[in-house]
Design an enzyme around this catalytic site. Structure first.
Site, short mmCIF file in Angstrom:
data_model
loop_
_atom_site.label_atom_id
_atom_site.label_comp_id
_atom_site.label_asym_id
_atom_site.label_seq_id
_atom_site.Cartn_x
_atom_site.Cartn_y
_atom_site.Cartn_z
N SER A 162 -51.76 26.82 61.87
CA SER A 162 -51.46 25.59 61.13
C SER A 162 -51.08 25.92 59.68
O SER A 162 -50.11 26.64 59.44
CB SER A 162 -52.65 24.64 61.20
OG SER A 162 -52.29 23.34 60.81
N ASP A 265 -48.53 18.93 70.58
CA ASP A 265 -48.70 19.02 69.14
C ASP A 265 -47.51 18.39 68.43
O ASP A 265 -46.36 18.65 68.78
CB ASP A 265 -48.82 20.50 68.75
CG ASP A 265 -49.14 20.73 67.28
OD1 ASP A 265 -49.31 19.75 66.54
OD2 ASP A 265 -49.23 21.91 66.89
N HIS A 297 -52.71 20.39 69.09
CA HIS A 297 -52.81 21.25 67.92
C HIS A 297 -54.11 22.06 67.92
O HIS A 297 -55.19 21.52 68.12
CB HIS A 297 -52.71 20.39 66.66
CG HIS A 297 -52.48 21.16 65.41
ND1 HIS A 297 -51.39 21.98 65.22
CD2 HIS A 297 -53.21 21.25 64.26
CE1 HIS A 297 -51.45 22.53 64.02
NE2 HIS A 297 -52.55 22.10 63.42
#
Length: 324
Positions: A162, A265, A297
């Site tokens: 991320s 995601d 995610h």
């Protein structure tokens, strides 16, 4: 006044009118362990005394017992939108322990100062400071014996998830422009692994990208919390790496890239777009994209024992063990 909420970003954090910040997740920590966990030992080492910042170093127990065992070196940057989580959370301690065991590598997990108290570019600056600190061990005369004795600086890999993946991209770009160690002829980085990378833009990247305006507004608000001085919002080149014409990927400072994305995601198209832009840029390396079907995610951190997470770890460790 202290109980009055100015910004509510539940379930992540709340900011009160008094200025107090209450993080609602990612604040738990676990200590390093000199006793093997999954065959891996760990310890914390300060890399920036001025800012009270440390890294957590992981080493396979078997390597610790040997004096001449040189292993690939993984430098990892945690996610959390630049705002939550730390390198010392149970989530990342578990992931790094598993990664080191599976990859048979030395790992350095970087803790950096977080927004909004320390807005961007502070997380990037701290990460670069940490990376430079790691490379002070390239001659075997650095501060930390585990790195002096066991890190193979011809096999260095950067990874993050991320926001951490975003950091990895920028570290690899910067490494191509600035030498990490005196006398080093290239970047010193063999490859990077981007796990569900946090890139974004004001407009959808392609016809498959999410057009959910509520979601897009939430992501923009979260970015502005981390980077309040971004004049272009989510089109800031630090975040809009894929669509921004000012971002040239041809100079990415490594020879191979693994991008891992998840089908459900919201960031999935950004990961695919990054790989496509990289291939078209004139960059001379190799890039691969792996998509996990039916997953969202950072699922591999949230449910590490599921089949798809095990496959992620298999690809992750294979990339590192594959060397240059």
């Amino acid at each position: 006044m202290d109980s009055e909420i100015a910004v509510d970003c539940s379930p992540l954090l709340k900011i009160y009118k008094s200025g107090r910040i209450e993080r609602l997740m990612g604040e738990a920590t676990v200590p390093p362990s000199s006793e093997p966990q999954n065959g891996v030992v760990s310890k914390d080492v300060v890399y920036s005394a001025d800012n009270n910042l440390s890294v957590r170093i992981y080493l396979p127990e078997k390597a610790a017992a040997e004096t001449d065992s040189k292993l690939p070196l993984l430098v990892y940057f945690h996610g959390g939108g630049f705002i939550i989580e730390t390198a010392f959370s149970p989530t990342y301690h578990t992931f790094l322990t598993t990664s080191v065991s599976a990859s048979n590598c030395v790992a350095v997990s970087v803790d950096y100062r977080r927004a909004p108290e320390h807005p961007i570019s502070v997380p990037f600056d701290d990460s670069w400071t940490a990376l430079k600190w790691v490379f002070t061990h390239i001659t075997g005369s650095g501060q930390e014996d585990w790195l002096n004795k066991h890190a193979d600086f011809s096999r260095v890999f950067l990874s993050g998830d991320s926001a951490g993946a975003n950091i990895v991209h920028h570290m690899a770009m910067r490494a191509a422009k600035e030498k990490l160690s005196p006398g080093l002829n290239d970047t010193g980085i063999s490859g990077i692994i981007l796990l569900h990378p946090y890139f974004w833009s004001k407009t959808p990247i392609d016809e498959k990208d999410t057009k959910d305006e509520t979601l897009r507004m939430k992501i923009e608000a979260f970015w502005m919390m981390a980077s309040p001085n971004s004049k272009d919002g989510t089109d800031d080149p630090l975040l809009n790496v894929v669509q921004s014409e000012s971002v040239d990927l041809s100079g990415l400072g490594c020879g191979k890239v693994l991008v891992m994305v998840a089908e459900k995601d919201a960031l999935v198209r950004q990961g695919w777009g990054y790989a496509a832009k990289l291939e078209k840029s004139g960059w001379k390396g190799e890039v691969e994209v792996v998509e996990s079907e039916g997953e969202d995610h950072v699922f591999h951190l949230l449910k590490p024992e599921c089949d798809n997470a095990i496959e992620v770890m298999h690809k992750f460790s294979g990339f590192i063990k594959g060397g240059n």
